[in-house]
Design an enzyme around this catalytic site. Structure first.
Site, mmCIF file in Angstrom:
data_model
loop_
_atom_site.group_PDB
_atom_site.id
_atom_site.type_symbol
_atom_site.label_atom_id
_atom_site.label_comp_id
_atom_site.label_asym_id
_atom_site.label_seq_id
_atom_site.Cartn_x
_atom_site.Cartn_y
_atom_site.Cartn_z
ATOM 1 N N ARG A 43 0.828 -1.213 0.000
ATOM 2 C CA ARG A 43 0.000 0.000 0.000
ATOM 3 C C ARG A 43 0.864 1.265 0.000
ATOM 4 O O ARG A 43 0.557 2.233 -0.706
ATOM 5 C CB ARG A 43 -0.907 0.005 1.227
ATOM 6 C CG ARG A 43 -1.996 -1.071 1.217
ATOM 7 C CD ARG A 43 -3.146 -0.691 0.292
ATOM 8 N NE ARG A 43 -4.193 -1.702 0.298
ATOM 9 C CZ ARG A 43 -5.217 -1.732 1.129
ATOM 10 N NH1 ARG A 43 -5.338 -0.798 2.056
ATOM 11 N NH2 ARG A 43 -6.121 -2.683 1.047
ATOM 12 N N ASP A 53 -15.242 11.684 10.785
ATOM 13 C CA ASP A 53 -14.272 10.694 10.327
ATOM 14 C C ASP A 53 -12.883 11.245 10.584
ATOM 15 O O ASP A 53 -12.682 12.469 10.626
ATOM 16 C CB ASP A 53 -14.452 10.382 8.836
ATOM 17 C CG ASP A 53 -13.860 9.029 8.466
ATOM 18 O OD1 ASP A 53 -14.620 8.043 8.426
ATOM 19 O OD2 ASP A 53 -12.643 8.956 8.242
#
Length: 302
Positions: A52, A161
């Site tokens: 990633r 978030d």
């Protein structure tokens, strides 16, 4: 955030064979992920972290992970730490995901809450890991279908978030047309066209929601009480002690009788087990008792 980290297929990026990723590099990344975001990156996720973040090295034009670790550890690394978070978490979400929670909201929680609001009372619902927005918008659609004048009362949804980039997408509220299929046909009237192949969220639903950046493992610049909290597929990233503290903090923020909905692979544990009773699939109700949340509401700091 949602869903646990997924493995990257072997051979997806041949560049992996040419860049060294030492134990020390992994430790720096894992320690920062835990310190700043509560992400529990065990050694089993090392290959995934490597694949990633290799993409981040390409974007930044860096030749090795040592340089990347120096960047995220330095005083100018805040933006990249946020980008690292986005790379390491998978924001898979859609409208009315885990529909049983919305059934509980519609059939169990909302009738009493709507009555409270109509009588001039205060109602607050929290989507604590709102990701790209379908969760709080699904809440808003459900509320409006039962109480069209909700925005004119003291009835609000807080959507937060930790990832600032995904939060921008949530606030924009623009989605591919195919995602509208997840919205019950009767509720699609709360959406509007947004150009070829896209739709957006109508003003009635937007008026119910306040968006803000919030890190669940840090201090919360908000105060309760809330009557419903959704925290689904977020705690799965945390270790057990962090999860235990989180459930208890939610318990303190909920009114007695309030509801907590969590992810399909998550369970309330620790001291919070004494604060809740199970009332459905990964759904809990706050037992009687005073919480520490003060009876006020503040917009979270962005």
């Amino acid at each position: 955030m949602s869903l646990p980290l997924q493995s990257t297929p072997m051979g997806e990026d041949r560049m992996q064979d040419r860049i060294k990723f030492s134990d020390a590099d992994f430790k720096v990344i894992a320690d920062l992920a835990m310190r700043d975001f509560g992400l529990n990156l065990t050694s089993a996720k090392r290959d995934l972290v490597y694949s990633r973040l290799l993409k981040r090295l390409r974007v930044l034009g860096l030749d090795d992970f040592r340089s990347y670790c120096a960047l995220i550890s330095g005083p100018n690394g805040t933006d990249e730490r946020n980008a690292m978070l986005s790379a390491l978490t998978t924001n898979v979400t859609h409208f009315f995901r885990e529909e049983h929670h919305f059934k509980l909201l519609r059939e169990v929680a909302l009738p009493g809450l709507i009555k409270t609001a109509k009588e001039g009372g205060r109602v607050r619902i929290w989507s604590s890991g709102c990701s790209a927005g379908p969760e709080p918008y699904s809440m808003a659609f459900t509320i409006l279908s039962m109480f069209p004048d909700a925005a004119r009362s003291n009835f609000r949804i807080l959507a937060t978030d930790v990832d600032p980039e995904i939060l921008k997408k949530a606030e924009a509220g623009i989605y591919p047309e195919e995602e509208r299929k997840g919205i019950p046909e009767a509720l699609r009237r709360y959406t509007e066209p947004a150009g070829p192949g896209k739709f957006t969220i109508g003003q009635a639903a937007r008026e119910l929601i306040t968006f803000g950046k919030l890190n669940l493992i840090e201090d919360w610049p908000i105060s309760g009480p809330f009557q419903v909290i959704f925290c689904r597929n977020v705690a799965i990233y945390f270790d057990k002690p962090t999860q235990s503290k989180l459930w208890a903090r939610f318990g303190d923020m909920l009114s007695p009788g309030g509801h907590l909905c969590i992810g399909h692979s998550e369970r309330v544990l620790g001291p919070a087990e004494q604060m809740f009773k199970a009332v459905g699939i990964t759904a809990y109700q706050r037992l009687s008792g005073s919480g520490r949340g003060a009876p006020s509401f503040e917009e979270p700091k962005k």
